[in-house]
Design a protein around this motif. Structure first.
Motif, PDB file in Angstrom:
ATOM      1  N   ALA A 173      18.540  -4.397   0.549  1.00  0.00           N
ATOM      2  CA  ALA A 173      19.931  -4.214   0.971  1.00  0.00           C
ATOM      3  C   ALA A 173      20.058  -3.052   1.943  1.00  0.00           C
ATOM      4  CB  ALA A 173      20.818  -3.992  -0.249  1.00  0.00           C
ATOM      5  N   GLY A 174      19.377  -1.930   1.637  1.00  0.00           N
ATOM      6  CA  GLY A 174      19.423  -0.784   2.525  1.00  0.00           C
ATOM      7  C   GLY A 174      18.840  -1.083   3.889  1.00  0.00           C
ATOM      8  N   LEU A 175      17.719  -1.774   3.905  1.00  0.00           N
ATOM      9  CA  LEU A 175      17.084  -2.134   5.170  1.00  0.00           C
ATOM     10  C   LEU A 175      17.965  -3.091   5.972  1.00  0.00           C
ATOM     11  CD1 LEU A 175      13.460  -2.642   3.817  1.00  0.00           C
ATOM     12  CD2 LEU A 175      14.204  -0.800   5.352  1.00  0.00           C
ATOM     13  N   ALA A 176      18.585  -4.047   5.282  1.00  0.00           N
ATOM     14  CA  ALA A 176      19.458  -4.999   5.965  1.00  0.00           C
ATOM     15  C   ALA A 176      20.684  -4.323   6.554  1.00  0.00           C
ATOM     16  CB  ALA A 176      19.887  -6.105   4.993  1.00  0.00           C
ATOM     17  N   ALA A 177      21.082  -3.191   5.962  1.00  0.00           N
ATOM     18  CA  ALA A 177      22.225  -2.425   6.475  1.00  0.00           C
ATOM     19  C   ALA A 177      21.846  -1.547   7.664  1.00  0.00           C
ATOM     20  CB  ALA A 177      22.815  -1.568   5.364  1.00  0.00           C
ATOM     21  N   GLY A 178      20.567  -1.551   8.040  1.00  0.00           N
ATOM     22  CA  GLY A 178      20.109  -0.744   9.164  1.00  0.00           C
ATOM     23  C   GLY A 178      19.932   0.716   8.826  1.00  0.00           C
ATOM     24  N   MET A 179      19.680   1.001   7.546  1.00  0.00           N
ATOM     25  CA  MET A 179      19.546   2.378   7.085  1.00  0.00           C
ATOM     26  C   MET A 179      18.097   2.684   6.727  1.00  0.00           C
ATOM     27  SD  MET A 179      22.932   2.497   4.645  1.00  0.00           S
ATOM     28  CE  MET A 179      24.559   2.127   5.331  1.00  0.00           C
ATOM     29  N   ARG A 180      17.673   3.908   6.998  1.00  0.00           N
ATOM     30  CA  ARG A 180      16.349   4.333   6.556  1.00  0.00           C
ATOM     31  C   ARG A 180      16.335   4.301   5.045  1.00  0.00           C
ATOM     32  NH1 ARG A 180      13.666   9.719   6.611  1.00  0.00           N
ATOM     33  NH2 ARG A 180      15.646  10.578   7.308  1.00  0.00           N
ATOM     34  N   THR A 181      15.361   3.646   4.469  1.00  0.00           N
ATOM     35  CA  THR A 181      15.360   3.376   3.032  1.00  0.00           C
ATOM     36  C   THR A 181      14.124   3.952   2.370  1.00  0.00           C
ATOM     37  OG1 THR A 181      16.656   1.348   3.344  1.00  0.00           O
ATOM     38  CG2 THR A 181      15.401   1.550   1.293  1.00  0.00           C
ATOM     39  N   ILE A 182      14.362   4.785   1.334  1.00  0.00           N
ATOM     40  CA  ILE A 182      13.270   5.363   0.547  1.00  0.00           C
ATOM     41  C   ILE A 182      13.178   4.600  -0.761  1.00  0.00           C
ATOM     42  CG2 ILE A 182      12.419   7.419  -0.638  1.00  0.00           C
ATOM     43  CD1 ILE A 182      13.839   9.115   1.482  1.00  0.00           C
ATOM     44  N   PHE A 183      12.034   3.998  -0.986  1.00  0.00           N
ATOM     45  CA  PHE A 183      11.766   3.251  -2.215  1.00  0.00           C
ATOM     46  C   PHE A 183      11.055   4.182  -3.182  1.00  0.00           C
ATOM     47  CE2 PHE A 183       8.756   0.229  -4.431  1.00  0.00           C
ATOM     48  CZ  PHE A 183       9.708  -0.368  -5.225  1.00  0.00           C
ATOM     49  N   TRP A 184      11.764   4.552  -4.263  1.00  0.00           N
ATOM     50  CA  TRP A 184      11.253   5.498  -5.265  1.00  0.00           C
ATOM     51  C   TRP A 184      11.231   4.795  -6.613  1.00  0.00           C
ATOM     52  CZ3 TRP A 184      14.248  10.367  -7.310  1.00  0.00           C
ATOM     53  CH2 TRP A 184      13.378  11.178  -8.045  1.00  0.00           C
ATOM     54  N   PRO A 185      10.239   3.959  -6.870  1.00  0.00           N
ATOM     55  CA  PRO A 185      10.212   3.186  -8.109  1.00  0.00           C
ATOM     56  C   PRO A 185       9.915   4.060  -9.316  1.00  0.00           C
ATOM     57  CG  PRO A 185       8.169   2.869  -6.906  1.00  0.00           C
ATOM     58  CD  PRO A 185       9.059   3.712  -6.027  1.00  0.00           C
ATOM     59  N   GLU A 186      10.280   3.556 -10.474  1.00  0.00           N
ATOM     60  CA  GLU A 186      10.027   4.290 -11.713  1.00  0.00           C
ATOM     61  C   GLU A 186       8.529   4.394 -12.002  1.00  0.00           C
ATOM     62  OE1 GLU A 186      13.242   3.335 -14.867  1.00  0.00           O
ATOM     63  OE2 GLU A 186      13.109   1.577 -13.578  1.00  0.00           O
ATOM     64  N   ARG A 187       7.800   3.380 -11.589  1.00  0.00           N
ATOM     65  CA  ARG A 187       6.344   3.427 -11.660  1.00  0.00           C
ATOM     66  C   ARG A 187       5.794   2.809 -10.379  1.00  0.00           C
ATOM     67  NH1 ARG A 187       8.084  -0.058 -15.678  1.00  0.00           N
ATOM     68  NH2 ARG A 187       7.646  -2.286 -15.373  1.00  0.00           N
ATOM     69  N   PRO A 188       4.589   3.197  -9.965  1.00  0.00           N
ATOM     70  CA  PRO A 188       4.077   2.741  -8.663  1.00  0.00           C
ATOM     71  C   PRO A 188       4.082   1.220  -8.523  1.00  0.00           C
ATOM     72  CG  PRO A 188       2.705   4.497  -9.528  1.00  0.00           C
ATOM     73  CD  PRO A 188       3.660   4.132 -10.629  1.00  0.00           C
ATOM     74  N   MET A 189       4.649   0.764  -7.431  1.00  0.00           N
ATOM     75  CA  MET A 189       4.635  -0.657  -7.092  1.00  0.00           C
ATOM     76  C   MET A 189       4.893  -0.788  -5.604  1.00  0.00           C
ATOM     77  SD  MET A 189       8.315  -2.121  -8.485  1.00  0.00           S
ATOM     78  CE  MET A 189       8.121  -1.485 -10.130  1.00  0.00           C
ATOM     79  N   LYS A 190       4.578  -1.939  -5.066  1.00  0.00           N
ATOM     80  CA  LYS A 190       4.750  -2.174  -3.645  1.00  0.00           C
ATOM     81  C   LYS A 190       6.210  -2.439  -3.331  1.00  0.00           C
ATOM     82  CE  LYS A 190       3.154  -5.216   0.094  1.00  0.00           C
ATOM     83  NZ  LYS A 190       2.893  -4.094   1.006  1.00  0.00           N
ATOM     84  N   GLY A 191       6.719  -1.755  -2.335  1.00  0.00           N
ATOM     85  CA  GLY A 191       8.088  -1.957  -1.907  1.00  0.00           C
ATOM     86  C   GLY A 191       8.173  -2.938  -0.760  1.00  0.00           C
ATOM     87  N   PRO A 192       9.381  -3.271  -0.327  1.00  0.00           N
ATOM     88  CA  PRO A 192       9.543  -4.209   0.783  1.00  0.00           C
ATOM     89  C   PRO A 192       9.079  -3.600   2.099  1.00  0.00           C
ATOM     90  CG  PRO A 192      11.663  -3.291   0.147  1.00  0.00           C
ATOM     91  CD  PRO A 192      10.679  -2.819  -0.866  1.00  0.00           C
ATOM     92  N   GLU A 193       8.638  -4.456   3.000  1.00  0.00           N
ATOM     93  CA  GLU A 193       8.181  -3.988   4.313  1.00  0.00           C
ATOM     94  C   GLU A 193       9.313  -3.264   5.031  1.00  0.00           C
ATOM     95  OE1 GLU A 193       6.205  -5.793   8.431  1.00  0.00           O
ATOM     96  OE2 GLU A 193       6.558  -7.101   6.697  1.00  0.00           O
ATOM     97  N   GLY A 194       9.001  -2.102   5.561  1.00  0.00           N
ATOM     98  CA  GLY A 194       9.993  -1.310   6.270  1.00  0.00           C
ATOM     99  C   GLY A 194      10.530  -0.140   5.475  1.00  0.00           C
TER     100      GLY A 194
END
Length: 211
Positions: A173-194
């Motif tokens: 959602a953040g990426l689709a809004a054109g915003m710089r997005t920090i993915f901070w998961p509760e435990r390590p996992m792969k986030g969306p591209e970008g």
């Protein structure tokens, strides 16, 4: 460079509330005789109440109307919400950004009564503080509308903002809004591209230009 605004996801990102959401969901499921699957948390992380209800109805045979179903979950959740705490390291970042003059808001896929209960629990009931709940928009995350509404409410260009998220749904959602997005998961996992991935609070501070 430090952004002009930071929009925080609430559950699991700013507030350590995901375990209570899981507990409340399990309580509601058991009350109607549904056994929770072992991957329940992963399947509902970042998902709004209605799509979760649809999953319960279509995959698990839930017969209750939505209002009756969600009342069972929220009765449990709201009873325990006053004991919620911030995610470790998150509120310290929030307060430091506040002192730096960075505009902040909470943008959640949870309903308004849950958002308000959580914010009260961690002391974020402040004059002028903005929050966006699932009830405030036509489309929830992963649609960009919730974050674009936060940009409209705060008067900040999306290009000058950062989104803080712990789920792939919210990060998209953040990426689709054109915003710089920090993915901070509760435990390590792969986030969306970008998205920019942070594994620690120190990583978050570095990506926000605070170090």
């Amino acid at each position: 460079m430090t952004p002009k605004a930071v929009y925080w996801d609430m559950d699991g990102t700013l507030i350590d509330s995901e375990p209570l959401h899981d507990e409340a969901l399990v309580s509601a499921m058991k009350s109607v005789g549904i056994s929770p699957p072992p991957d329940l948390h992963e399947r509902v992380l970042g998902i709004a109440a209605w799509p979760v209800y649809e999953m319960m109805r279509d995959e698990f045979g839930l017969k209750l109307p939505f209002d009756d179903w969600i009342r069972r979950k929220y009765d449990h959740y709201l009873k325990h919400a006053p004991a919620l705490k911030p995610r470790e390291g998150a509120m310290e970042i929030f307060r430091d950004l506040q002192r730096m003059g960075v505009v902040q808001a909470v943008v959640s896929n949870s309903d308004r009564l849950v958002v308000d209960a959580n914010l009260r629990a961690v002391g974020l009931v402040e004059p002028g503080f903005r929050s966006v709940s699932r009830n405030d928009v036509a489309e929830g995350k992963p649609h960009p509308e919730p974050f674009l509404r936060a940009a409209w409410l705060t008067g900040i260009d999306p290009a000058d903002t950062v989104v803080m998220e712990d789920s792939n749904t919210g990060s998209r959602a953040g990426l689709a809004a054109g915003m710089r997005t920090i993915f901070w998961p509760e435990r390590p996992m792969k986030g969306p591209e970008g998205a920019l991935t942070a594994n620690t609070a120190e990583d978050v501070r570095r990506l926000l230009g605070m170090l």
